[in-house]
Design a protein around this motif. Structure first.
Motif, short mmCIF file in Angstrom:
data_model
loop_
_atom_site.label_atom_id
_atom_site.label_comp_id
_atom_site.label_asym_id
_atom_site.label_seq_id
_atom_site.Cartn_x
_atom_site.Cartn_y
_atom_site.Cartn_z
N PHE A 229 -6.50 -15.25 -3.42
CA PHE A 229 -5.32 -14.54 -3.91
C PHE A 229 -5.67 -13.67 -5.11
O PHE A 229 -5.19 -12.53 -5.23
N HIS A 230 -6.49 -14.19 -6.02
CA HIS A 230 -6.90 -13.44 -7.20
C HIS A 230 -7.61 -12.15 -6.80
O HIS A 230 -7.37 -11.07 -7.37
N ILE A 231 -8.47 -12.24 -5.81
CA ILE A 231 -9.22 -11.07 -5.36
C ILE A 231 -8.30 -10.05 -4.69
O ILE A 231 -8.39 -8.85 -4.96
N LEU A 257 -3.15 -15.65 4.58
CA LEU A 257 -3.78 -14.48 3.97
C LEU A 257 -3.20 -13.19 4.52
O LEU A 257 -2.99 -12.22 3.76
N ARG A 258 -2.93 -13.14 5.81
CA ARG A 258 -2.32 -11.94 6.38
C ARG A 258 -0.94 -11.69 5.76
O ARG A 258 -0.58 -10.55 5.44
N GLU A 259 -0.19 -12.76 5.58
CA GLU A 259 1.12 -12.64 4.95
C GLU A 259 0.98 -12.14 3.51
O GLU A 259 1.76 -11.29 3.06
N TYR A 260 0.00 -12.68 2.79
CA TYR A 260 -0.22 -12.30 1.39
C TYR A 260 -0.61 -10.82 1.29
O TYR A 260 -0.10 -10.09 0.44
N PHE A 261 -1.53 -10.39 2.16
CA PHE A 261 -1.91 -8.98 2.21
C PHE A 261 -0.67 -8.11 2.47
O PHE A 261 -0.45 -7.09 1.81
N SER A 262 0.14 -8.51 3.44
CA SER A 262 1.30 -7.72 3.83
C SER A 262 2.32 -7.60 2.70
O SER A 262 2.85 -6.51 2.45
N LEU A 263 2.57 -8.69 2.01
CA LEU A 263 3.53 -8.67 0.90
C LEU A 263 3.06 -7.75 -0.23
O LEU A 263 3.88 -7.27 -1.02
N THR A 282 -10.93 -11.86 7.34
CA THR A 282 -9.76 -10.99 7.36
C THR A 282 -10.02 -9.81 6.43
O THR A 282 -10.53 -9.99 5.33
N PHE A 283 -9.70 -8.62 6.92
CA PHE A 283 -9.89 -7.44 6.08
C PHE A 283 -8.65 -6.56 6.15
O PHE A 283 -7.84 -6.65 7.08
N ALA A 284 -8.50 -5.72 5.13
CA ALA A 284 -7.34 -4.84 5.04
C ALA A 284 -7.71 -3.60 4.25
O ALA A 284 -8.69 -3.58 3.50
N GLN A 285 -6.89 -2.58 4.41
CA GLN A 285 -7.14 -1.29 3.77
C GLN A 285 -6.13 -1.05 2.66
O GLN A 285 -4.93 -1.31 2.84
N LYS A 286 -6.63 -0.58 1.55
CA LYS A 286 -5.74 -0.24 0.43
C LYS A 286 -4.84 0.90 0.84
O LYS A 286 -5.28 1.89 1.45
N ALA A 287 -3.56 0.79 0.52
CA ALA A 287 -2.60 1.83 0.86
C ALA A 287 -2.94 3.12 0.11
O ALA A 287 -3.26 3.09 -1.08
N SER A 288 -2.88 4.25 0.79
CA SER A 288 -3.12 5.54 0.14
C SER A 288 -1.93 5.90 -0.73
O SER A 288 -0.77 5.62 -0.37
N LEU A 289 -2.20 6.52 -1.87
CA LEU A 289 -1.12 6.96 -2.73
C LEU A 289 -0.40 8.14 -2.09
O LEU A 289 -1.02 9.06 -1.56
N LYS A 290 0.91 8.10 -2.11
CA LYS A 290 1.70 9.19 -1.55
C LYS A 290 1.72 10.36 -2.53
O LYS A 290 1.88 10.19 -3.72
#
Length: 291
Positions: A229-231, A257-263, A282-290
Protein backbone atom coordinates in the motif's frame (compact mmCIF):
# COMPACT_ATOMS: atom_id res chain seq x y z
CA UNK A 1 37.55 -47.04 5.33
CA UNK A 2 37.46 -47.24 1.50
CA UNK A 3 37.98 -44.04 -0.48
CA UNK A 4 34.82 -42.32 -1.66
CA UNK A 5 34.24 -41.75 -5.35
CA UNK A 6 31.66 -39.42 -6.91
CA UNK A 7 29.08 -42.19 -7.29
CA UNK A 8 29.29 -43.56 -3.76
CA UNK A 9 29.17 -40.08 -2.17
CA UNK A 10 26.13 -39.15 -4.29
CA UNK A 11 24.29 -42.32 -3.28
CA UNK A 12 24.98 -41.67 0.40
CA UNK A 13 23.95 -38.01 0.15
CA UNK A 14 20.75 -38.73 -1.79
CA UNK A 15 19.69 -41.24 0.85
CA UNK A 16 20.45 -38.78 3.65
CA UNK A 17 18.47 -36.04 1.87
CA UNK A 18 15.36 -38.17 1.43
CA UNK A 19 13.21 -35.52 3.17
CA UNK A 20 14.41 -32.79 0.83
CA UNK A 21 12.08 -31.82 -2.05
CA UNK A 22 14.84 -32.65 -4.55
CA UNK A 23 17.47 -34.95 -2.98
CA UNK A 24 19.35 -35.70 -6.21
CA UNK A 25 19.43 -32.05 -7.28
CA UNK A 26 20.77 -30.99 -3.88
CA UNK A 27 23.42 -33.71 -3.75
CA UNK A 28 24.60 -33.07 -7.30
CA UNK A 29 24.80 -29.31 -6.69
CA UNK A 30 26.97 -29.82 -3.60
CA UNK A 31 29.27 -32.25 -5.41
CA UNK A 32 29.62 -29.95 -8.43
CA UNK A 33 30.39 -27.01 -6.14
CA UNK A 34 33.14 -28.78 -4.20
CA UNK A 35 34.75 -30.60 -7.14
CA UNK A 36 34.27 -27.71 -9.61
CA UNK A 37 33.04 -30.24 -12.16
CA UNK A 38 29.94 -30.02 -14.33
CA UNK A 39 27.03 -32.42 -13.93
CA UNK A 40 28.03 -34.07 -17.21
CA UNK A 41 31.62 -34.54 -16.01
CA UNK A 42 30.46 -36.03 -12.71
CA UNK A 43 28.17 -38.50 -14.48
CA UNK A 44 30.80 -39.45 -17.08
CA UNK A 45 33.58 -39.99 -14.51
CA UNK A 46 31.59 -41.13 -11.48
CA UNK A 47 34.40 -43.44 -10.37
CA UNK A 48 36.70 -40.44 -9.72
CA UNK A 49 38.09 -40.53 -6.18
CA UNK A 50 37.39 -37.65 -3.81
CA UNK A 51 40.25 -36.31 -1.73
CA UNK A 52 39.88 -36.49 2.07
CA UNK A 53 39.56 -32.68 2.14
CA UNK A 54 36.78 -32.78 -0.45
CA UNK A 55 34.92 -35.44 1.52
CA UNK A 56 35.23 -33.37 4.69
CA UNK A 57 33.93 -30.24 2.93
CA UNK A 58 31.09 -32.15 1.28
CA UNK A 59 29.97 -33.67 4.57
CA UNK A 60 30.05 -30.26 6.27
CA UNK A 61 27.88 -28.74 3.52
CA UNK A 62 25.58 -31.75 3.54
CA UNK A 63 25.04 -31.34 7.30
CA UNK A 64 24.00 -27.72 6.72
CA UNK A 65 21.51 -28.78 4.04
CA UNK A 66 20.13 -31.51 6.31
CA UNK A 67 19.31 -28.77 8.86
CA UNK A 68 17.23 -27.08 6.16
CA UNK A 69 19.60 -24.26 5.25
CA UNK A 70 18.80 -23.10 1.70
CA UNK A 71 21.09 -24.45 -0.98
CA UNK A 72 21.54 -20.91 -2.33
CA UNK A 73 23.06 -19.75 0.97
CA UNK A 74 25.30 -22.81 1.21
CA UNK A 75 26.65 -22.31 -2.30
CA UNK A 76 26.51 -18.50 -2.14
CA UNK A 77 24.85 -18.34 -5.55
CA UNK A 78 21.46 -18.62 -7.24
CA UNK A 79 20.43 -18.57 -10.89
CA UNK A 80 17.95 -15.89 -11.97
CA UNK A 81 16.96 -15.06 -15.53
CA UNK A 82 20.20 -15.75 -17.47
CA UNK A 83 22.41 -14.70 -14.58
CA UNK A 84 24.18 -16.52 -11.77
CA UNK A 85 23.89 -14.14 -8.83
CA UNK A 86 25.80 -14.13 -5.58
CA UNK A 87 23.48 -14.32 -2.58
CA UNK A 88 23.87 -14.12 1.18
CA UNK A 89 21.67 -14.38 4.28
CA UNK A 90 21.37 -10.56 4.12
CA UNK A 91 19.12 -10.88 1.08
CA UNK A 92 16.08 -12.73 -0.14
CA UNK A 93 16.87 -15.67 -2.39
CA UNK A 94 15.79 -14.86 -5.99
CA UNK A 95 12.94 -17.07 -7.13
CA UNK A 96 11.65 -18.15 -10.52
CA UNK A 97 8.25 -16.51 -9.93
CA UNK A 98 9.93 -13.10 -9.74
CA UNK A 99 11.02 -13.60 -13.35
CA UNK A 100 7.35 -12.98 -14.22
CA UNK A 101 7.80 -9.44 -12.91
CA UNK A 102 10.74 -9.00 -15.30
CA UNK A 103 8.82 -10.58 -18.20
CA UNK A 104 5.87 -8.21 -17.81
CA UNK A 105 8.12 -5.15 -17.53
CA UNK A 106 10.00 -6.16 -20.67
CA UNK A 107 6.74 -6.67 -22.56
CA UNK A 108 5.72 -3.10 -21.69
CA UNK A 109 9.21 -1.76 -22.45
CA UNK A 110 9.18 -3.35 -25.89
CA UNK A 111 5.82 -1.67 -26.58
CA UNK A 112 7.47 1.68 -25.89
CA UNK A 113 10.47 0.78 -28.07
CA UNK A 114 8.05 -0.11 -30.89
CA UNK A 115 6.62 3.42 -30.92
CA UNK A 116 10.05 5.02 -31.11
CA UNK A 117 10.94 5.78 -27.50
CA UNK A 118 14.73 5.76 -27.20
CA UNK A 119 15.42 6.35 -23.51
CA UNK A 120 13.80 4.83 -20.41
CA UNK A 121 14.37 5.04 -16.67
CA UNK A 122 13.52 2.02 -14.53
CA UNK A 123 13.55 1.55 -10.76
CA UNK A 124 13.81 -1.65 -8.71
CA UNK A 125 12.60 -1.01 -5.14
CA UNK A 126 14.12 -3.28 -2.49
CA UNK A 127 16.68 -4.64 -4.92
CA UNK A 128 18.35 -7.20 -2.59
CA UNK A 129 20.81 -9.15 -4.76
CA UNK A 130 20.00 -6.79 -7.63
CA UNK A 131 18.18 -9.61 -9.44
CA UNK A 132 15.37 -7.56 -11.04
CA UNK A 133 17.50 -4.54 -11.96
CA UNK A 134 20.30 -6.70 -13.35
CA UNK A 135 17.96 -8.94 -15.36
CA UNK A 136 16.48 -5.82 -16.96
CA UNK A 137 19.91 -4.37 -17.65
CA UNK A 138 21.14 -7.64 -19.11
CA UNK A 139 18.11 -7.96 -21.39
CA UNK A 140 17.93 -4.34 -22.55
CA UNK A 141 21.65 -3.81 -23.15
CA UNK A 142 22.15 -2.67 -26.73
CA UNK A 143 18.41 -2.46 -27.43
CA UNK A 144 17.61 0.90 -25.88
CA UNK A 145 19.29 3.56 -23.78
CA UNK A 146 18.11 2.43 -20.36
CA UNK A 147 18.98 3.97 -17.01
CA UNK A 148 18.23 1.44 -14.28
CA UNK A 149 18.35 2.04 -10.54
CA UNK A 150 18.09 -0.44 -7.70
CA UNK A 151 17.57 0.76 -4.13
CA UNK A 152 17.68 -1.01 -0.79
CA UNK A 153 17.92 0.14 2.82
CA UNK A 154 20.55 -2.51 3.64
CA UNK A 155 24.18 -1.69 2.86
CA UNK A 156 25.02 -5.43 2.80
CA UNK A 157 22.45 -5.97 0.06
CA UNK A 158 23.74 -3.03 -1.99
CA UNK A 159 27.33 -4.31 -1.78
CA UNK A 160 26.16 -7.69 -3.05
CA UNK A 161 24.11 -6.13 -5.86
CA UNK A 162 27.08 -4.01 -6.95
CA UNK A 163 29.27 -7.11 -6.97
CA UNK A 164 26.75 -8.89 -9.19
CA UNK A 165 26.58 -5.89 -11.55
CA UNK A 166 30.38 -5.83 -11.83
CA UNK A 167 30.41 -9.55 -12.59
CA UNK A 168 28.27 -8.96 -15.71
CA UNK A 169 29.70 -5.51 -16.55
CA UNK A 170 26.26 -3.90 -16.42
CA UNK A 171 27.33 -0.28 -16.13
CA UNK A 172 23.79 0.92 -16.96
CA UNK A 173 22.59 -0.38 -13.60
CA UNK A 174 23.17 1.82 -10.56
CA UNK A 175 22.49 1.22 -6.87
CA UNK A 176 21.63 3.60 -4.06
CA UNK A 177 20.68 3.32 -0.41
CA UNK A 178 17.08 4.31 0.20
CA UNK A 179 14.18 3.11 2.33
CA UNK A 180 11.68 2.77 -0.49
CA UNK A 181 11.39 6.30 -1.95
CA UNK A 182 12.97 8.19 0.96
CA UNK A 183 16.17 9.28 -0.85
CA UNK A 184 14.97 9.30 -4.44
CA UNK A 185 14.54 12.19 -6.84
CA UNK A 186 13.25 12.36 -10.40
CA UNK A 187 10.68 10.36 -12.32
CA UNK A 188 10.78 6.89 -13.83
CA UNK A 189 9.01 5.16 -16.69
CA UNK A 190 8.74 1.91 -14.72
CA UNK A 191 8.89 1.00 -11.05
CA UNK A 192 9.17 -2.69 -10.15
CA UNK A 193 9.24 -4.28 -6.74
CA UNK A 194 9.09 -7.57 -4.91
CA UNK A 195 8.42 -6.12 -1.44
CA UNK A 196 7.69 -7.90 1.84
CA UNK A 197 4.12 -9.20 1.63
CA UNK A 198 3.83 -12.02 4.17
CA UNK A 199 1.74 -11.45 7.29
CA UNK A 200 3.69 -11.64 10.59
CA UNK A 201 1.66 -14.65 11.76
CA UNK A 202 1.85 -16.62 8.51
CA UNK A 203 2.76 -20.28 9.29
CA UNK A 204 4.93 -20.49 6.13
CA UNK A 205 7.56 -18.38 7.92
CA UNK A 206 8.49 -21.42 10.00
CA UNK A 207 8.79 -23.71 6.98
CA UNK A 208 11.42 -24.43 4.31
CA UNK A 209 13.83 -21.75 3.10
CA UNK A 210 11.81 -18.93 4.68
CA UNK A 211 13.17 -19.95 8.11
CA UNK A 212 16.61 -18.75 7.06
CA UNK A 213 15.77 -15.64 5.03
CA UNK A 214 15.72 -12.11 6.53
CA UNK A 215 12.31 -11.26 8.00
CA UNK A 216 12.75 -7.66 6.87
CA UNK A 217 12.53 -8.89 3.27
CA UNK A 218 9.51 -11.10 3.93
CA UNK A 219 7.15 -9.68 6.54
CA UNK A 220 4.87 -6.63 6.39
CA UNK A 221 2.23 -5.37 8.79
CA UNK A 222 -1.48 -5.02 7.95
CA UNK A 223 -1.70 -8.72 7.03
CA UNK A 224 1.18 -8.32 4.59
CA UNK A 225 -0.21 -5.26 2.78
CA UNK A 226 1.61 -2.37 4.54
CA UNK A 227 4.55 -2.04 2.13
CA UNK A 228 2.44 -2.78 -0.94
CA UNK A 229 0.00 0.00 0.00
CA UNK A 230 2.85 2.39 0.84
CA UNK A 231 4.39 1.84 -2.59
CA UNK A 232 1.09 2.28 -4.44
CA UNK A 233 0.40 5.51 -2.53
CA UNK A 234 3.83 7.03 -3.14
CA UNK A 235 4.80 5.74 -6.59
CA UNK A 236 2.84 8.41 -8.56
CA UNK A 237 5.23 11.09 -7.29
CA UNK A 238 8.12 9.20 -8.88
CA UNK A 239 6.45 8.03 -12.10
CA UNK A 240 6.16 9.88 -15.37
CA UNK A 241 2.66 10.33 -16.78
CA UNK A 242 1.46 6.93 -18.06
CA UNK A 243 4.36 5.23 -16.26
CA UNK A 244 3.86 1.74 -14.83
CA UNK A 245 4.12 0.25 -11.34
CA UNK A 246 4.58 -3.53 -11.21
CA UNK A 247 4.20 -5.44 -7.93
CA UNK A 248 4.90 -9.02 -6.94
CA UNK A 249 2.54 -10.14 -4.16
CA UNK A 250 1.03 -13.09 -2.36
CA UNK A 251 -1.30 -15.38 -4.29
CA UNK A 252 -4.34 -14.32 -2.23
CA UNK A 253 -3.66 -10.57 -2.33
CA UNK A 254 -4.54 -9.71 -5.92
CA UNK A 255 -8.22 -8.76 -5.41
CA UNK A 256 -7.46 -6.34 -2.60
CA UNK A 257 -4.58 -4.79 -4.53
CA UNK A 258 -6.70 -4.28 -7.64
CA UNK A 259 -9.32 -2.55 -5.51
CA UNK A 260 -6.64 -0.38 -3.87
CA UNK A 261 -5.18 0.60 -7.26
CA UNK A 262 -8.68 1.44 -8.54
CA UNK A 263 -9.59 3.61 -5.55
CA UNK A 264 -6.45 5.64 -6.21
CA UNK A 265 -7.31 6.19 -9.87
CA UNK A 266 -4.68 3.98 -11.48
CA UNK A 267 -5.43 2.74 -15.01
CA UNK A 268 -4.97 -0.50 -16.95
CA UNK A 269 -4.91 -2.59 -13.76
CA UNK A 270 -3.81 -6.11 -14.68
CA UNK A 271 -2.91 -9.26 -12.74
CA UNK A 272 -0.72 -12.05 -14.13
CA UNK A 273 -0.44 -15.60 -12.87
CA UNK A 274 2.76 -17.37 -11.84
CA UNK A 275 3.97 -20.71 -13.22
CA UNK A 276 1.67 -22.56 -10.81
CA UNK A 277 -1.39 -20.65 -12.08
CA UNK A 278 -1.60 -18.41 -8.99
CA UNK A 279 -2.13 -14.65 -9.16
CA UNK A 280 1.36 -13.30 -8.48
CA UNK A 281 2.04 -9.97 -10.24
CA UNK A 282 -0.25 -6.96 -10.52
CA UNK A 283 0.64 -3.85 -12.47
CA UNK A 284 -1.08 -0.58 -13.29
CA UNK A 285 -0.49 2.63 -15.19
CA UNK A 286 -0.35 6.08 -13.66
CA UNK A 287 -3.23 8.22 -14.84
CA UNK A 288 -2.20 10.90 -17.33
CA UNK A 289 -2.77 14.48 -16.24
CA UNK A 290 -5.66 16.10 -18.08
CA UNK A 291 -4.74 19.19 -20.07
Amino acid sequence: MPAKNYKSWLETAITALSQSPEPKVDAMALLAFVTQKSKAQIMAFDDSILTPKQVQTLNTLLARRLKGEPLAYILGERGFWDLDLKVSPATLIPRADTEILVEQALRLVYQKIAVGIEHLKLLDLGTGTGAIALALGYELKGKIKAEIWGVDFKQEALALAQENAKRYQLKEVHFQQSNWFSRLNGEFDFILTNPPYIAPNDPHLSQGDLRFEPLSALVAEEEGFADLFHIIDNAPKFLKNSGYLLLEHGYQQANKLREYFSLRNWQQITTVQDYAGLERVTFAQKASLKV
